[in-house]
Design an enzyme around this catalytic site. Sequence first.
Site, PDB file in Angstrom:
ATOM      1  N   ARG A  35       0.202  -0.612  -0.212  1.00 17.57           N
ATOM      2  CA  ARG A  35       0.547   0.100  -0.659  1.00 17.57           C
ATOM      3  C   ARG A  35       0.938   1.546   0.205  1.00 17.57           C
ATOM      4  O   ARG A  35       0.700   2.025  -0.832  1.00 17.57           O
ATOM      5  CB  ARG A  35      -0.823  -0.061   1.338  1.00 17.57           C
ATOM      6  N   TYR A  37     -15.412  17.264 -16.313  1.00 19.38           N
ATOM      7  CA  TYR A  37     -15.483  15.823 -15.582  1.00 19.38           C
ATOM      8  C   TYR A  37     -16.770  15.747 -14.963  1.00 19.38           C
ATOM      9  O   TYR A  37     -16.532  16.299 -14.123  1.00 19.38           O
ATOM     10  CB  TYR A  37     -14.193  14.938 -16.041  1.00 19.38           C
ATOM     11  N   ASP A  81      -5.965  18.901 -14.550  1.00 17.74           N
ATOM     12  CA  ASP A  81      -7.343  17.849 -14.774  1.00 17.74           C
ATOM     13  C   ASP A  81      -5.494  18.104 -15.650  1.00 17.74           C
ATOM     14  O   ASP A  81      -6.190  18.733 -17.510  1.00 17.74           O
ATOM     15  CB  ASP A  81      -7.950  17.176 -14.598  1.00 17.74           C
ATOM     16  N   LYS A 108      -7.273   6.858 -19.424  1.00 22.05           N
ATOM     17  CA  LYS A 108      -7.578   7.149 -21.118  1.00 22.05           C
ATOM     18  C   LYS A 108      -5.743   7.126 -21.329  1.00 22.05           C
ATOM     19  O   LYS A 108      -6.085   6.287 -21.830  1.00 22.05           O
ATOM     20  CB  LYS A 108      -8.316   8.877 -20.466  1.00 22.05           C
TER      21      LYS A 108
HETATM   22  C1  LIG Z   1     -11.675  10.052 -16.973  1.00 24.21           C
HETATM   23  C2  LIG Z   1     -12.140  11.178 -16.305  1.00 24.21           C
HETATM   24  C3  LIG Z   1     -11.378  11.070 -14.937  1.00 24.21           C
HETATM   25  C4  LIG Z   1     -11.605  10.544 -13.947  1.00 24.21           C
HETATM   26  O1  LIG Z   1     -10.859   9.250 -14.017  1.00 24.21           O
HETATM   27  P1  LIG Z   1     -11.205   7.506 -13.532  1.00 24.21           P
HETATM   28  O2  LIG Z   1      -9.714   6.892 -13.978  1.00 24.21           O
HETATM   29  O3  LIG Z   1     -12.349   7.076 -14.438  1.00 24.21           O
HETATM   30  O4  LIG Z   1     -11.605   7.658 -12.337  1.00 24.21           O
HETATM   31  C5  LIG Z   1     -10.923  12.763 -14.850  1.00 24.21           C
HETATM   32  N1  LIG Z   1     -11.064  13.548 -15.411  1.00 24.21           N
HETATM   33  C6  LIG Z   1     -10.755  13.543 -16.173  1.00 24.21           C
HETATM   34  C7  LIG Z   1     -10.995  14.524 -17.799  1.00 24.21           C
HETATM   35  C8  LIG Z   1     -11.748  12.026 -17.399  1.00 24.21           C
HETATM   36  O5  LIG Z   1     -11.460  11.943 -18.438  1.00 24.21           O
END
Ligand SMILES: *Cc1c(COP(=O)(O)O)cnc(C)c1O
Length: 381
Positions: free
Chosen positions: A46, A98, A170, A195
């Site tokens: 962890r 998001y 982000d 992604k």
């Molecule tokens: C998918 C996404 C998230 C969240 O990520 P997860 O891996 O699905 O928890 C946050 N910000 C953006 C821009 C995203 O496309």
Amino acid sequence: MRFGTKVIHAGLKPDPSTGAVMTPIYQTSTYQQKAPGKHKGYEYSRSSNPTRKALEDNLAVLENGKYGLCFGSGVAAIDAVLKLLKTGDEVIATNDLYGGSYRLFAQVFAQLGILFKFVPMNDMTVIEEAITGATKLIWVETPTNPMMNIIDIISVSKVAKKHNILLAVDNTFATPFLQNPLDLGADIVMHSVTKYLAGHSDVIMGALICKDDALAERLYFIQKSSGAVCGPQDSFLALRGTKTLHLRMQRHSENGKKIAQFLTEHPKVENVYWPGFKEHPNHSIARSQMRDYGGMISFSLKGNSKDDAFKVMSTFKIFMLAESLGGVESLTCHPATMTHTSIPAEEREKLGIVESLIRLSVGIEDIHDLIEDLDSALKSV
Ligand SMILES: *Cc1c(COP(=O)(O)O)cnc(C)c1O
């Protein structure tokens, strides 16, 4: 080292016990100690795991940061940033965020007494006006999802620094191939590794990258204490993904450009949202802070009918109707009913997330097949 070399080598070294070139999957929860407290840097997975560590070090270098921390999902990474705050603190966040970030802010952390202000971030005075003595964090997403607005990270960072507020960006849509927020003044970069970074639609994972020693220490403490870490198998898959990030992003961007151009010329299409267009309201900022424009495109249909949008999306043969983005395969989604349901309808309309809005995550397939697919789906309405 340049980007295309860093993706393959940064943070990685042959396995010390065997010389294995690829980072092994250290599928272990714990590590032997020679004497109490005498160990090789790993005590319990962890806190730290060698496969995860290799990925964390790799991502830190790709974002021109010093520290990387990986989590079991993108939202778990965001959750860790918010745990830097306490009741009574305030956060200013991009208004067309998001959907999952919005939900975490508005429905989980708001209940714990943190106040969120969602504002458009194209005008710095709007951000300035939202700041109070309790503002501790500015949360920026750029390009935004699904409207592809671009926020000027340098300008926001100047406001944040002036008021001594943390700035987190982000960077999921852009990836470090297109944009490096830490170089533009951000304190923390967040990724949904799910992604583009992992890139093959086979893992759920998140990451944070920062430069500041004290901030990293606080984030490591939260990562270890809250424990939303990712496993070694997923870390391995993400590492395999980052090795081709530069090649994939090049193709995503090339295909994205051709599709954006095709859509603007199409008689059934109303608006196309893609930051590479000179007419895009934030094009000059995009050009100055990004190296290319990626493969995310949204568009609306003439007549703005939801039924037409549904017809187009169910006629596609290659673009798969699915949530998520950033994989090698092209995906499509309907933001109003799929990803942005947690945003109230009138709020959605204001943001431009209309009933006929279709989002594309353009993959790296042959461009001719993608354009033929779009063309025949648009002919169906
Ligand atoms: C998918 C996404 C998230 C969240 O990520 P997860 O891996 O699905 O928890 C946050 N910000 C953006 C821009 C995203 O496309």
